[in-house]
Design an enzyme around this catalytic site. Structure first.
Site, PDB file in Angstrom:
ATOM      1  N   PHE B 123       0.859  -1.182   0.000  1.00 59.63           N
ATOM      2  CA  PHE B 123       0.000   0.000   0.000  1.00 59.63           C
ATOM      3  C   PHE B 123       0.894   1.230   0.000  1.00 59.63           C
ATOM      4  O   PHE B 123       1.729   1.393   0.907  1.00 59.63           O
ATOM      5  CB  PHE B 123      -0.851  -0.067   1.273  1.00 59.63           C
ATOM      6  CG  PHE B 123      -1.827   1.050   1.506  1.00 59.63           C
ATOM      7  CD1 PHE B 123      -3.072   1.053   0.873  1.00 59.63           C
ATOM      8  CD2 PHE B 123      -1.536   2.072   2.413  1.00 59.63           C
ATOM      9  CE1 PHE B 123      -3.999   2.060   1.134  1.00 59.63           C
ATOM     10  CE2 PHE B 123      -2.463   3.073   2.669  1.00 59.63           C
ATOM     11  CZ  PHE B 123      -3.688   3.067   2.030  1.00 59.63           C
ATOM     12  N   LEU B 125       0.894   5.071   0.220  1.00 56.04           N
ATOM     13  CA  LEU B 125       0.266   6.380   0.461  1.00 56.04           C
ATOM     14  C   LEU B 125       1.327   7.365   0.958  1.00 56.04           C
ATOM     15  O   LEU B 125       1.441   8.481   0.452  1.00 56.04           O
ATOM     16  CB  LEU B 125      -0.864   6.234   1.498  1.00 56.04           C
ATOM     17  CG  LEU B 125      -1.595   7.500   1.929  1.00 56.04           C
ATOM     18  CD1 LEU B 125      -2.374   8.112   0.757  1.00 56.04           C
ATOM     19  CD2 LEU B 125      -2.574   7.216   3.082  1.00 56.04           C
ATOM     20  N   GLY B 131       3.213  12.423   5.494  1.00 62.38           N
ATOM     21  CA  GLY B 131       2.933  11.277   6.344  1.00 62.38           C
ATOM     22  C   GLY B 131       1.499  11.384   6.828  1.00 62.38           C
ATOM     23  O   GLY B 131       0.562  10.995   6.127  1.00 62.38           O
ATOM     24  N   GLY B 242      -7.836  -0.929   8.195  1.00 66.97           N
ATOM     25  CA  GLY B 242      -6.441  -1.206   8.522  1.00 66.97           C
ATOM     26  C   GLY B 242      -6.147  -0.973   9.989  1.00 66.97           C
ATOM     27  O   GLY B 242      -5.365  -1.700  10.604  1.00 66.97           O
ATOM     28  N   GLU B 363      -0.147   3.571  10.007  1.00 67.58           N
ATOM     29  CA  GLU B 363      -1.593   3.599   9.721  1.00 67.58           C
ATOM     30  C   GLU B 363      -2.313   4.647  10.570  1.00 67.58           C
ATOM     31  O   GLU B 363      -3.393   4.417  11.106  1.00 67.58           O
ATOM     32  CB  GLU B 363      -2.195   2.202   9.869  1.00 67.58           C
ATOM     33  CG  GLU B 363      -1.520   1.274   8.853  1.00 67.58           C
ATOM     34  CD  GLU B 363      -2.301   0.026   8.520  1.00 67.58           C
ATOM     35  OE1 GLU B 363      -3.529   0.064   8.623  1.00 67.58           O
ATOM     36  OE2 GLU B 363      -1.653  -0.952   8.135  1.00 67.58           O
ATOM     37  N   SER B 366      -0.901   8.143  16.734  1.00 69.79           N
ATOM     38  CA  SER B 366      -1.851   8.389  17.824  1.00 69.79           C
ATOM     39  C   SER B 366      -2.466   9.775  17.689  1.00 69.79           C
ATOM     40  O   SER B 366      -3.640   9.986  18.008  1.00 69.79           O
ATOM     41  CB  SER B 366      -1.142   8.285  19.180  1.00 69.79           C
ATOM     42  OG  SER B 366      -0.832   6.942  19.472  1.00 69.79           O
TER      43      SER B 366
END
Lengths: 378, 380
Positions: B123, B125, B131, B242, B363, B366
């Protein structure tokens, strides 16, 4: 895994929510400020079936189960924690009598408790010198020709001066847990005297008193369960009680989140609202996340109890998590409100005070951790 | 309300647990030390149907639901967190968006072998300068007849070095920001697909990640996922799922650390008795167990909502946020309980601590999870 509520659970929750919002919330601040015991409100709660949520219908209860009980308590606690604790203890006492009592005891005590006619139930376990270490209690019950004679002193008894029925734990045998028995005592019984209500930090609308027993005479049939079986009853009550305290903490958490959200969206600072600042958004996000986890831990324990499965470990996990989360976030809610959080025009200072006892009563956080550790080290 | 698992779910959980204990746990330390990609273990995962858990059988998957996926991910990650993320990326980040957004023809070629685990997906991205702020990406795709020409670079791409295809996000209309992003399935054998060197990471070292450069790479129009401009929406919906996977990875790591700490505490003697008899240790273990349960319940709630087809962005974010930070705390305590031994590679505690660290970052950090939760909370 199914998180849907049943019709009965939804019904009880909605009933409790309406009662909490219409009857408890508007007067909660005054009840707290002036330490007013919620006699009329307890009676109404009884009429609505909220004093015996998990008590069989044949005894006047709602027979809606433990998840429903937790849902109800959370709704009430969001509005008024003082009233809620009296409601919770009454439920707990009624449930123990329904579970461990003889037919005669069940009929004599449970309907009075759940209807609100007895005002409230009280649970007299703690003593001056024994809180967490309950099996060390020293109040004694001596058998004589006519029944039992109780002597000793109990401490921190919620509704102890108001309750029509008091569940008293006393020593009938040797030292330790096996020497403890449970007794049903009528409010106002000769020889049982309530002391001055404590001046507390929070839960100021609930009454907390010492109870002194001086040659308090009880009939033979005042014994609940078996002689020496009192500790088991106390622990069973506290396992369930921990679900109740968890639900109280959930109520406080929900109240803190709702109040903080409203305030953050209204309050202007630095050319925008507080809600637009990441520092405040994150506090709210953490509050919502811990609230979601708290609800799941509490409902899991309640659901296990409903299914008749073991739930000791789960109830303790729920209690320690919910009560500590309520404390952390009540403090953050005060912080979000700034100076206004420190005065009683907003509910968060009351939530802060009400939350504080939740890590103490019905087993301190330390006791919960001991229980969890014992279970996982088995 | 019912928190019990179904028989199917329990059976899957048992299968995955046994597999992990037999094939993963005994090897994980060695794989970590030598940065070995667990090729054979991934092939065995494929045999068990774990590379396309929630993809329908007709498309090569196991046809199970998100709850099953969550249960499997926890067990596999408990055995080896690197294997867990390899599995998670293929399931959640590759197969899921291709299944949801691909045409039938695309699925035939670019989903089925991947869901069967014969091929591996990744994946793309993240970029060096984009980010958390995914809309700031610079990789471009320019239409050229029946093709798009792609230029730019991606980094931190897990499974990148081994993958057969990538779900790639590019700018087709840079001026439109979020709404100018378009997704493609790109064959990693294409000319112009250039792998950078392997990232040298703190943890999950048996899973490999790297930068990828796209040098005038030609991708056919039929490999586009959805329409032009739908890429950001596809990326966000993919990450909702995800996040459940990564939350499970964090949970599995925490459980491994906790179980080893519990065992160590019973064996290790100090002050004339096992350290498990000391309240200081007991209370650490009690908190670890409580937080592990809280994380699992948040994950199950998000997975249950996903299975009902209900929007679950906030719930996935809560699960991911709580589970990853919990995993950080629990692995720290587990190492602490092991004392000096916890710092040595003779035990797994130090690996768990390193492996857990990434779960708070990838993914969606936090910080991003809190933004997602707050946005949902403050919506009127």
């Amino acid at each position: 895994m199914d998180l849907q509520l049943t019709e009965t659970q939804t019904h009880i929750r909605d009933l409790a929510r309406r009662f909490a919002r219409e009857r408890l919330a508007p007067t909660a601040r005054q009840r707290d400020r002036e330490a007013i015991f919620p006699t009329a409100e307890l009676h109404e709660a009884g009429e609505l079936g909220l004093l015996g949520v998990n008590v069989p219908e044949e005894l006047g209860g709602s027979e809606a189960g433990v998840v429903a009980y937790a849902l109800a308590i959370a709704e009430l606690a969001e509005a008024c924690a003082s009233t809620t604790v009296a409601v919770a203890v009454t439920n707990m006492v009624a449930e123990q009598i329904a579970r461990f009592g003889t037919d005669a005891q069940r009929k004599a005590f449970v309907p009075r408790l759940v209807s609100g006619k007895a005002v409230a139930g009280a649970f007299a376990l703690s003593e001056t010198q024994c809180g967490s270490d309950a099996s060390a209690l020293t109040t004694s019950a001596r058998r004589d020709a006519d029944g039992w004679v109780v002597n000793g002193q109990k401490q921190w008894i919620t509704s102890g001066d108001r309750a029509g029925v008091v569940l008293v734990f006393a020593r009938t045998g040797g030292p330790g847990a096996k020497g403890v028995s449970a007794f049903l005592v009528e409010g106002g019984a000769p020889g049982m005297t309530a002391g001055r209500p404590e001046h507390k930090m929070g839960l100021r609308g609930s009454s907390t008193v010492p109870l002194t027993f001086e040659n308090c005479r009880l009939a033979t049939d005042a014994l609940l369960g078996e002689e020496g079986g009192g500790f088991k009853i106390a622990m069973s009550a506290l396992d369930g009680g921990r679900i109740g305290i968890s639900a109280q903490a959930i109520g406080v958490l929900r109240g803190c989140l709702a109040a903080s959200r409203t305030y953050a969206k209204q309050r202007k600072a630095f050319g925008g609202t507080l809600a637009e600042l990441q520092a405040i958004q994150w506090k709210l996000a953490d509050m919502a996340t811990d609230l979601a986890a708290a609800e799941l831990l509490c409902f899991r324990a309640a659901s296990l109890k409903d299914q008749g499965r073991p739930f000791t470990r789960e109830a303790s996990m729920s209690k320690v998590f919910c009560s500590e989360a309520a404390n952390r976030h009540a403090s953050e809610a005060v912080q979000i409100h700034g100076g206004y959080g420190y005065i009683d025009e907003f509910p968060v200072e009351r939530y802060f005070r009400d939350a504080r006892v939740q890590t103490l009563y019905e087993g301190t956080s330390e006791i919960q951790r001991k229980v969890i550790a014992r279970e996982i080290l088995k | 309300m019912d928190f019990q698992l179904t028989e199917t779910q329990t059976a899957l959980q048992d299968t995955c647990r046994q597999f992990a204990e037999k094939e993963l746990t005994p090897n994980a330390r060695r794989w970590d030390e030598h940065h070995t990609f667990p090729k054979e273990a991934v092939e065995k995962l494929a045999e068990l149907g774990l590379m396309g858990v929630a993809i329908p059988e007709a498309h090569g998957g196991a046809g199970m639901d998100s709850m099953c996926y969550a249960l499997a991910m926890e067990e596999i990650s408990r055995g080896c967190a690197s294997t867990g993320v390899i599995m998670s990326v293929n399931n959640s980040l590759y197969c899921d968006p291709v299944y949801k957004n691909g045409t039938e023809a695309l699925k035939k070629k670019w989903l089925e072998p991947f869901a069967r685990g014969e091929k591996l997906g990744c994946f793309g991205l993240t970029e060096p300068a984009a980010g958390s702020d995914a809309a700031a990406q610079k990789t471009t795709a320019v239409r050229d007849g029946d093709f798009y020409r792609i230029n730019g670079s991606k980094n931190f791409i897990t499974n990148g070095p081994e993958a057969d295809a990538i779900v790639l996000f590019t700018m087709t209309a840079p001026a439109k920001g979020n709404k100018g992003i378009t997704a493609f399935v790109v064959d990693t054998k294409s000319p112009g697909f250039v792998l950078g060197k392997l990232d040298n990471k703190l943890g999950i070292t048996a899973s490999h990640s790297c930068s990828i450069f796209f040098e005038d790479l030609k991708v056919p129009v039929e490999n586009r996922l959805g329409e032009e401009g739908q890429g950001f929406k596809i990326a966000m919906a993919t990450l909702d799922g995800g996040r459940i996977g990564i939350a499970c990875q964090a949970l599995g790591i925490a459980r491994a650390a906790y179980e080893e700490a519990l065992k160590y505490a019973k064996d290790r003697k100090a002050f004339d008795k096992p350290i498990a008899d000391l309240q200081a240790i007991q209370f650490m273990l009690a908190d670890m167990a409580t937080e592990i349960d809280a994380a699992r319940l948040l994950i199950w709630k998000a997975a249950a909502l996903k299975d009902q087809g209900v929007r679950h962005s906030a719930e996935s974010a809560m699960a991911k946020l709580y589970a990853s930070e919990m995993s950080g705390r629990v692995t720290h305590k587990a190492l602490q309980i092991h004392g000096g031994y916890g710092y040595l590679k003779e035990f797994d505690a130090e690996r768990h601590s390193r492996d857990a660290r990434i779960t708070e970052i990838y993914e969606g950090t936090s910080e991003i999870q809190r933004l997602v939760i707050a946005a949902s909370l403050l919506r009127d």
